[in-house]
Motif scaffolding. Structure first.
Motif, mmCIF file in Angstrom:
data_model
loop_
_atom_site.group_PDB
_atom_site.id
_atom_site.type_symbol
_atom_site.label_atom_id
_atom_site.label_comp_id
_atom_site.label_asym_id
_atom_site.label_seq_id
_atom_site.Cartn_x
_atom_site.Cartn_y
_atom_site.Cartn_z
ATOM 1 N N SER A 182 36.474 43.816 49.281
ATOM 2 C CA SER A 182 36.646 42.946 48.147
ATOM 3 C C SER A 182 35.099 42.199 48.835
ATOM 4 O O SER A 182 33.978 42.015 47.689
ATOM 5 C CB SER A 182 37.731 42.023 47.742
ATOM 6 N N ALA A 183 34.796 41.388 49.731
ATOM 7 C CA ALA A 183 33.839 40.949 50.386
ATOM 8 C C ALA A 183 32.522 41.772 50.303
ATOM 9 O O ALA A 183 31.546 41.488 50.071
ATOM 10 C CB ALA A 183 33.952 40.482 51.506
ATOM 11 N N LYS A 184 32.764 43.041 50.658
ATOM 12 C CA LYS A 184 31.341 43.797 51.050
ATOM 13 C C LYS A 184 30.935 43.932 49.356
ATOM 14 O O LYS A 184 30.230 44.233 48.564
ATOM 15 C CB LYS A 184 31.862 44.830 51.322
ATOM 16 N N SER A 185 31.908 44.014 47.952
ATOM 17 C CA SER A 185 31.523 44.425 46.921
ATOM 18 C C SER A 185 30.242 43.344 46.083
ATOM 19 O O SER A 185 30.072 43.326 45.153
ATOM 20 C CB SER A 185 32.964 44.720 46.048
ATOM 21 N N GLY A 186 30.606 41.861 46.416
ATOM 22 C CA GLY A 186 29.604 41.187 45.933
ATOM 23 C C GLY A 186 29.722 40.207 45.172
ATOM 24 O O GLY A 186 31.435 40.125 44.880
ATOM 25 N N ASP A 187 28.988 40.606 44.408
ATOM 26 C CA ASP A 187 29.482 39.835 42.552
ATOM 27 C C ASP A 187 29.978 40.589 41.327
ATOM 28 O O ASP A 187 29.543 40.851 40.233
ATOM 29 C CB ASP A 187 27.779 39.484 42.094
ATOM 30 N N LYS A 188 30.235 42.232 42.392
ATOM 31 C CA LYS A 188 30.798 43.501 41.213
ATOM 32 C C LYS A 188 32.325 42.914 40.778
ATOM 33 O O LYS A 188 32.557 43.350 39.952
ATOM 34 C CB LYS A 188 30.210 44.919 41.609
ATOM 35 N N VAL A 189 33.147 42.363 41.705
ATOM 36 C CA VAL A 189 34.408 41.337 41.800
ATOM 37 C C VAL A 189 34.729 40.465 41.384
ATOM 38 O O VAL A 189 33.533 39.624 42.489
ATOM 39 C CB VAL A 189 34.994 43.013 42.152
ATOM 40 N N VAL A 190 35.503 39.980 41.286
ATOM 41 C CA VAL A 190 35.703 38.300 41.848
ATOM 42 C C VAL A 190 37.166 38.448 42.602
ATOM 43 O O VAL A 190 37.948 39.264 42.359
ATOM 44 C CB VAL A 190 36.653 37.837 40.591
ATOM 45 N N THR A 191 37.023 37.880 43.736
ATOM 46 C CA THR A 191 38.004 37.935 44.704
ATOM 47 C C THR A 191 38.919 36.311 44.619
ATOM 48 O O THR A 191 38.809 35.377 44.474
ATOM 49 C CB THR A 191 37.504 38.023 46.315
ATOM 50 N N VAL A 192 40.269 37.068 44.382
ATOM 51 C CA VAL A 192 41.740 36.070 44.680
ATOM 52 C C VAL A 192 41.944 36.104 45.975
ATOM 53 O O VAL A 192 42.776 37.158 46.110
ATOM 54 C CB VAL A 192 42.482 35.957 42.909
ATOM 55 N N ASP A 193 41.954 34.905 46.811
ATOM 56 C CA ASP A 193 42.435 34.982 47.911
ATOM 57 C C ASP A 193 44.699 34.596 47.503
ATOM 58 O O ASP A 193 44.586 34.107 46.568
ATOM 59 C CB ASP A 193 42.416 33.638 49.256
ATOM 60 N N ILE A 194 45.205 35.471 48.419
ATOM 61 C CA ILE A 194 46.864 35.508 48.001
ATOM 62 C C ILE A 194 47.193 34.364 49.957
ATOM 63 O O ILE A 194 46.572 34.351 50.305
ATOM 64 C CB ILE A 194 47.631 36.713 48.658
ATOM 65 N N PRO A 195 47.765 33.934 49.451
ATOM 66 C CA PRO A 195 48.243 32.944 50.241
ATOM 67 C C PRO A 195 49.149 33.951 51.547
ATOM 68 O O PRO A 195 49.904 33.956 51.511
ATOM 69 C CB PRO A 195 49.691 31.974 49.764
ATOM 70 N N ASP A 196 49.072 32.559 52.693
ATOM 71 C CA ASP A 196 49.042 34.033 53.768
ATOM 72 C C ASP A 196 50.804 33.711 53.810
ATOM 73 O O ASP A 196 51.275 34.858 54.325
ATOM 74 C CB ASP A 196 49.262 32.605 55.419
ATOM 75 N N ALA A 197 51.993 32.886 53.085
ATOM 76 C CA ALA A 197 52.882 32.792 53.303
ATOM 77 C C ALA A 197 53.558 33.909 52.103
ATOM 78 O O ALA A 197 54.399 35.190 52.157
ATOM 79 C CB ALA A 197 53.477 32.041 52.802
ATOM 80 N N GLN A 198 52.560 34.639 51.325
ATOM 81 C CA GLN A 198 52.921 36.206 50.172
ATOM 82 C C GLN A 198 52.527 37.300 51.288
ATOM 83 O O GLN A 198 52.255 38.045 50.146
ATOM 84 C CB GLN A 198 52.506 35.424 49.030
ATOM 85 N N ASN A 199 51.190 37.168 51.787
ATOM 86 C CA ASN A 199 50.470 37.874 52.168
ATOM 87 C C ASN A 199 50.986 38.971 52.934
ATOM 88 O O ASN A 199 51.791 38.791 53.528
ATOM 89 C CB ASN A 199 49.231 37.443 52.863
ATOM 90 N N ALA A 200 50.624 39.933 53.851
ATOM 91 C CA ALA A 200 50.717 40.638 54.775
ATOM 92 C C ALA A 200 49.077 41.099 55.738
ATOM 93 O O ALA A 200 48.074 41.184 55.390
ATOM 94 C CB ALA A 200 50.944 42.031 54.534
ATOM 95 N N VAL A 201 49.503 41.527 56.744
ATOM 96 C CA VAL A 201 48.177 41.924 58.153
ATOM 97 C C VAL A 201 48.777 42.493 57.791
ATOM 98 O O VAL A 201 49.102 43.818 58.818
ATOM 99 C CB VAL A 201 48.742 40.597 58.832
ATOM 100 N N ALA A 202 47.412 43.650 57.951
ATOM 101 C CA ALA A 202 46.904 44.585 58.441
ATOM 102 C C ALA A 202 46.438 44.617 59.901
ATOM 103 O O ALA A 202 45.403 44.200 59.975
ATOM 104 C CB ALA A 202 46.240 45.782 57.424
#
Length: 272
Positions: A212-232
């Motif tokens: 998502s970060a590499k996509s720049g302004d083509k998309v809007v990034t919404v973070d997911i809280p760590d407690a609800q996230n998964a680590v790859a």
């Protein structure tokens, strides 16, 4: 002095000179042989101790951009070595390995896929980690702020297929929050998910933070809280079928060095 004695001395001198020429030639040949023998060592030293080789590395789609940078840095530090990458979803890469695809190393976006290849790979090492985010269409028209918003039937959500690591992570975090999402499509890798959002064919999707970060302004990034996230986790390993065992091992080991770790961190990956 008699003419006979003089003639004998001249003959001895001529014979000695004739015998000396091959000796000198042999000495010269020995020096050349020594130089030639030293050349491989010099070349190995210049390339960081590993033999030069043409390496093929199978890597998860989410590593596409960062590995291009890493590959260029590795080749610069290891003259004579060429690194060629083949990017795809981890499940597709695993299938290629099982089919005997000619490659030297593998980097997947999850440990589960790598663990399923124990008979085909050598001991893996986790070289980076990543997290998921919500990528929304430019301007975030549906005002997506959190995971539960993806359950809105008005929002066209695209996910990766559950066989794909990012798809499996997506299902994991949605199930944990008891959020039911009916995706308009299920894609073969994270890049395909992101592309759908970038092109406006979907309103939102779950992707890796680095993509998502590499996509720049083509998309809007919404973070997911760590407690609800998964680590790859991204494990790297050499393939047992590799014909460049030493060079492949050197590349995999290099991925854990400060130089490689900085390249990964600059791209948004977390340290292992």
């Amino acid at each position: 002095m008699s003419p006979t004695l003089t003639g004998r001395r001249a003959a001895v001198a001529a014979l000695s000179a004739a015998l000396l020429v091959p000796v000198l030639a042999a000495c010269g040949g020995e020096d050349k042989k020594t130089d030639a023998a030293a050349s491989p060592s010099a070349a190995a030293s210049a390339s960081g101790g590993a033999k030069a080789a043409n390496l093929t590395v199978l890597a998860a789609s989410s590593l596409t951009d960062v590995f291009k940078t890493a590959g260029a840095a590795y080749e610069k530090a290891h003259p004579g070595t060429k690194v060629t990458f083949s990017f795809a979803g981890s499940q597709e890469l695993a299938a290629q390995v099982k089919q005997g695809a000619p490659a030297d190393a593998l980097v997947t976006a999850d440990t589960k896929t790598m663990d399923g290849l124990k008979t085909e790979v050598n001991d893996p090492t986790v070289i980076a980690k990543n997290r998921l985010v919500i990528a929304t269409a430019k301007g975030n028209p549906f005002k997506v702020d959190e995971l539960k918003d993806l359950a809105d039937s008005k929002i066209k959500v695209v996910l990766a297929a559950p066989e794909v690591p990012v798809g499996r992570y997506s299902k994991q975090i949605l199930d944990a929050q008891k959020i039911e999402v009916k995706p308009v499509s299920q894609e073969p890798n994270v890049r395909a998910v992101l592309s759908k959002v970038e092109l406006g064919e979907a309103d939102a999707g779950l992707v890796y933070k680095t993509d998502s970060a590499k996509s720049g302004d083509k998309v809007v990034t919404v973070d997911i809280p760590d407690a609800q996230n998964a680590v790859a986790s991204y494990p790297a390993a050499t393939l047992k079928q590799s014909k460049n065992t030493e060079a492949a091992a050197a590349f995999v080991a290099w991925l854990s060095t400060p130089e490689a770790q900085k390249i990964l961190a600059d791209a948004g990956f977390q340290r292992p």
